[in-house]
Structures are given as C-alpha cells and as structure tokens.
Design a protein around this motif. Structure first.
Motif, short mmCIF file in Angstrom:
data_model
loop_
_atom_site.label_atom_id
_atom_site.label_comp_id
_atom_site.label_asym_id
_atom_site.label_seq_id
_atom_site.Cartn_x
_atom_site.Cartn_y
_atom_site.Cartn_z
N LEU A 49 -3.08 32.51 8.24
CA LEU A 49 -3.32 32.43 6.74
C LEU A 49 -2.21 31.42 6.16
O LEU A 49 -1.06 30.94 6.67
N PRO A 50 -2.65 30.82 5.08
CA PRO A 50 -1.55 29.69 4.53
C PRO A 50 -0.35 30.56 4.13
O PRO A 50 -0.43 31.46 3.94
N ALA A 51 0.71 29.59 4.15
CA ALA A 51 2.00 30.21 3.73
C ALA A 51 2.01 30.73 2.35
O ALA A 51 2.63 31.94 2.04
N GLU A 52 1.25 30.38 1.38
CA GLU A 52 1.35 30.88 0.22
C GLU A 52 0.82 32.26 -0.02
O GLU A 52 1.35 33.42 -0.55
N HIS A 53 -0.22 32.80 0.94
CA HIS A 53 -1.09 33.88 1.20
C HIS A 53 -0.09 34.82 1.64
O HIS A 53 0.04 35.96 1.19
N ARG A 54 0.48 34.37 2.72
CA ARG A 54 1.37 35.38 3.67
C ARG A 54 2.88 35.70 2.45
O ARG A 54 3.08 36.86 2.55
N ALA A 55 3.43 34.68 2.00
CA ALA A 55 4.49 34.92 1.02
C ALA A 55 4.29 35.99 -0.08
O ALA A 55 4.73 36.84 -0.34
N ALA A 56 2.98 35.76 -0.67
CA ALA A 56 2.69 36.59 -2.02
C ALA A 56 2.38 37.72 -1.53
O ALA A 56 2.63 38.80 -1.96
N HIS A 57 1.75 37.95 -0.11
CA HIS A 57 1.43 39.43 0.19
C HIS A 57 2.93 40.18 0.18
O HIS A 57 3.07 41.40 -0.01
N LEU A 58 3.90 39.45 1.01
CA LEU A 58 5.42 39.95 1.16
C LEU A 58 5.89 40.33 -0.07
O LEU A 58 6.72 41.47 -0.23
N ILE A 59 5.69 39.58 -1.09
CA ILE A 59 6.26 40.04 -2.59
C ILE A 59 5.43 41.23 -2.98
O ILE A 59 6.17 42.11 -3.48
N ASP A 60 4.26 41.40 -2.71
CA ASP A 60 3.60 42.58 -3.14
C ASP A 60 3.92 43.74 -2.29
O ASP A 60 4.04 45.14 -3.03
#
Length: 388
Positions: A313-324
């Motif tokens: 997954l793109p870095a943005e997608h992974r980091a956004a999920h971790l914030i969620d």
C-alpha cells in the motif's frame, strides 16, 4: 463548546441537528452534565464548530500562530474562489497541458508518499494554471479532474471538509458526465461528504458513480477497472458505517471483496492508489470502528499489518490507517497502543502525522492520560503540543 457555538450564532437545536445529536445532549454537555469522552464525537463537534479538535481537548481558544500549512490553505481557497477566463493571449508564457499534467503527477506522488506539505506548495499555482490553460476548452477533462481531486483529498486530510467539498464538486463538474472521470471525482466527493458527517449523501454519490460505470458498454476497457469500482464501493461502505447502516456497509464491503479477489494487489492506478484484499480489510476495520466494533477493528488491524499486502500500500494509506487505529485504541482506553500506532505512522510518513489535525488530536489525548513514552514526547514536541 457553548462559547464556540454562540460565537457562530447557532442555537442548540441547529447545532444538535448539524452533529446528529439531540438538543438535550447538547444542553447536558454545555452544562457539564455529560462530557465529550469519545474522539470520534470530538472530531464531529470540532468540524461543526470550525475549530481543531485540540481546542476542545485543551479548552484553549486563543488564536494559534499561522503556519505554512495555514498559508497554503489560504492560497488554495483564493485559487478556488477565482473564475477568470482562460488567457486569450496565444503568446502568454503559461505552462502547456503536458507540463501541467507532469506537475499534477508530481503532486500526486508527493500525496501518496504522505508528503502533504509538498503537495500543498504545488496546488495553488497548479489550480490557477489549470484554470487559465487555453487548451482546456478542447482537451479532455482528465487534467482538471486530477487537480481538483487532489485538492479535495488533501483538504480532507487537513480538516477542511467544507473547502474539500467545493473542490470535489469542481472535479465532478469537470468530469462532464464521463463515467470514468465521474467515478474518480466521486471518490473525492464521497470522502469530503463523509468528513462532513453526511454519510447518506456520500453513500449516494459513490453508488451513483458505480451505477454509471455498470452501464458503460466498454467498461472492460476502462483504465483501472475493477479497482475504480471497488474503491467506490469501499467509500460507499465507509459512508454507510458513518450513519450506522451496518447492513449496507457489510453488503458493500462484500461486493468490494469479491472484486478484490480477482485484482492484482500490486497494481496501482495512475495516481498511485491501490485496491485489493488488503485495502478491503482496512476498510472493514474502519467501518467496524464507526459501528462500535472497536475490538473487532483492532483484531483485523493486527492481522492485516502482518501480511505482505500491507507493504504494497502507498505510504499515505498505511499512515492514515494507523492514525485511525490510534483513535480506536484511545476509544478502548489503551493510550499506550495508540501511541505505538502513531509512532509507526510517523516512521512511514512523518508529514501525515505532523500536519493532520486527527493525529494532533490523538497525540493530545495521549498526553492528557499522564506521563508519555519518550517517543511520544518527542513527536508531540515536533508538532508543537508540549506547551498546550
């Protein structure tokens, strides 16, 4: 909350309608009988009041210093507000359509890498140049749709859903009814509406675009299919979860999962988005949180991050999920796990954590629980939270 509501001239009933609560609930919170004890509710209230969640968490209503991000958002707002016609001078020294397309690609790459400040620096001039470009009258709608979509999605990240809605609507207009480009624009529109807590409208926007794609005779030859349809189904599912429609959320996620089973997870669309079984499972986790199944969401999260698909997954997608998932941990009363999720997100995409109000709200909530780990203290310092 009462002070901020009064400043905006909203009655308790109007404010209650805006956040999907009863007038009695608003009155009890304002009198101190009830507390804002869930971050999801705090974010909804903050959005309706036009403030960052940090203000509600800290009780400080002073004006914060203007940051580079604030200045860039102001420039984007100014660019969206302008409607000057294309430049009639054929000798004007403006970028060509190809040059603008290359710039848009560069900005999308920055976004998918989680480098939102870089995308922000590019967007205001890109918006203005795209509008002025004389060839837009005869070219395809591809470039303006790409630029407005990126603008909308970046603004959603930055907690500016009303401005994001405007940009997404511009993308829909630029799509001019073309099923493929309308589908792309509808992704951003659904995200903006979901950020505004307009789940039913977001579900309708995404499913209408899916219906248009279903009616396209040459659908098999559309770019990025079935990824586009699958992504729209996930957006619709998340929107359904936002307004507590568990049955619809489940059915739409299952439809997306069926498409994902036959889709190569290593394939990314032109903008770098990825659709596949991993993206479906992450959407399941987020939907579970929205529907109150926090423990189930954490179980899905732990299973997915251990799979090879997570790294695709793109870095943005992974980091956004971790914030969620950090917010999910906080709702479960586990600030230590929330802190670990934020630290992991920062390692993947530092700017995703440092520029997003959702990450700042989670950090603030962790700090309020007591002495924090050294990594959390360092991260809080880097985003300027230590003095709050």
């Amino acid at each position: 909350m009462a002070e901020l509501r009064a400043r905006r001239g909203m009655s308790q009933q109007v404010f209650a309608d805006r956040i999907g609560k009863s007038k009695s609930w608003v009155d009890k919170v304002e009198r101190g009988v009830r507390t804002l004890d869930r971050l999801s509710v705090i974010q909804t209230v903050a959005t309706a009041l036009g403030v960052t969640p940090t203000i509600l968490l800290t009780g400080k209503t002073h004006r914060e210093p203007v940051t580079d991000t604030d200045a860039a958002v102001e420039r984007i707002q100014a660019a969206l507000a302008r409607h000057d016609p294309p430049d009639p001078d054929p000798h004007a020294d403006d970028p060509t359509t190809q040059q603008l397309d290359d710039q848009a690609g560069y900005a999308w790459t920055a976004y998918r890498n989680g480098n939102h400040p870089q995308a922000l620096r590019t967007l205001p001039d890109l918006l203005a140049a795209t509008r002025r470009n004389r060839s837009m009258e005869t070219s395809t709608m591809d470039l303006p749709v790409r630029v407005y979509r990126l603008t909308a999605q970046t603004l959603v990240k930055l907690g500016k859903p009303h401005l994001a809605w405007l940009a997404a609507d511009r993308a829909m207009t630029a799509a001019a009814g073309d099923p493929y480009h309308t589908g792309l624009a509808a992704i951003s529109l659904a995200q903006a509406l979901r950020a505004l807590r307009r789940g039913r409208l977001a579900t309708t926007a995404a499913l209408t675009a899916v219906h248009q794609l279903d009616l396209t005779p040459s659908r098999a030859f559309l770019p990025d299919e079935p990824g586009l349809t699958g992504t729209l189904l996930l957006e619709a599912a998340l929107a359904a979860a936002t307004h507590r429609d568990a049955s619809t959320a489940r059915d739409l996620t299952e439809r997306a999962a069926h498409l994902a089973g036959a889709h190569d997870e290593r394939h990314q669309d032109r903008e770098g988005s990825a659709f596949g079984p991993t993206a479906v499972e992450l959407a399941r986790a987020l939907a579970a949180t929205r529907l109150g199944g926090h423990h189930h969401a954490v179980t899905i999260h732990r299973r997915v991050v251990a799979t090879p698909g997570w790294q695709l997954l793109p870095a943005e997608h992974r980091a956004a999920h971790l914030i969620d998932i950090a917010h999910t941990h906080l709702d479960l009363g586990d600030p230590a796990a929330a802190g670990r999720a934020l630290i992991a997100a920062e390692r993947i995409a530092p700017a995703e954590v440092r520029t997003r109000p959702a990450a700042r709200a989670a950090l603030t909530a962790i700090l309020r629980t007591g002495p924090a780990q050294a990594d959390i203290t360092r991260l809080a310092t880097s985003v300027g939270l230590t003095h709050q």
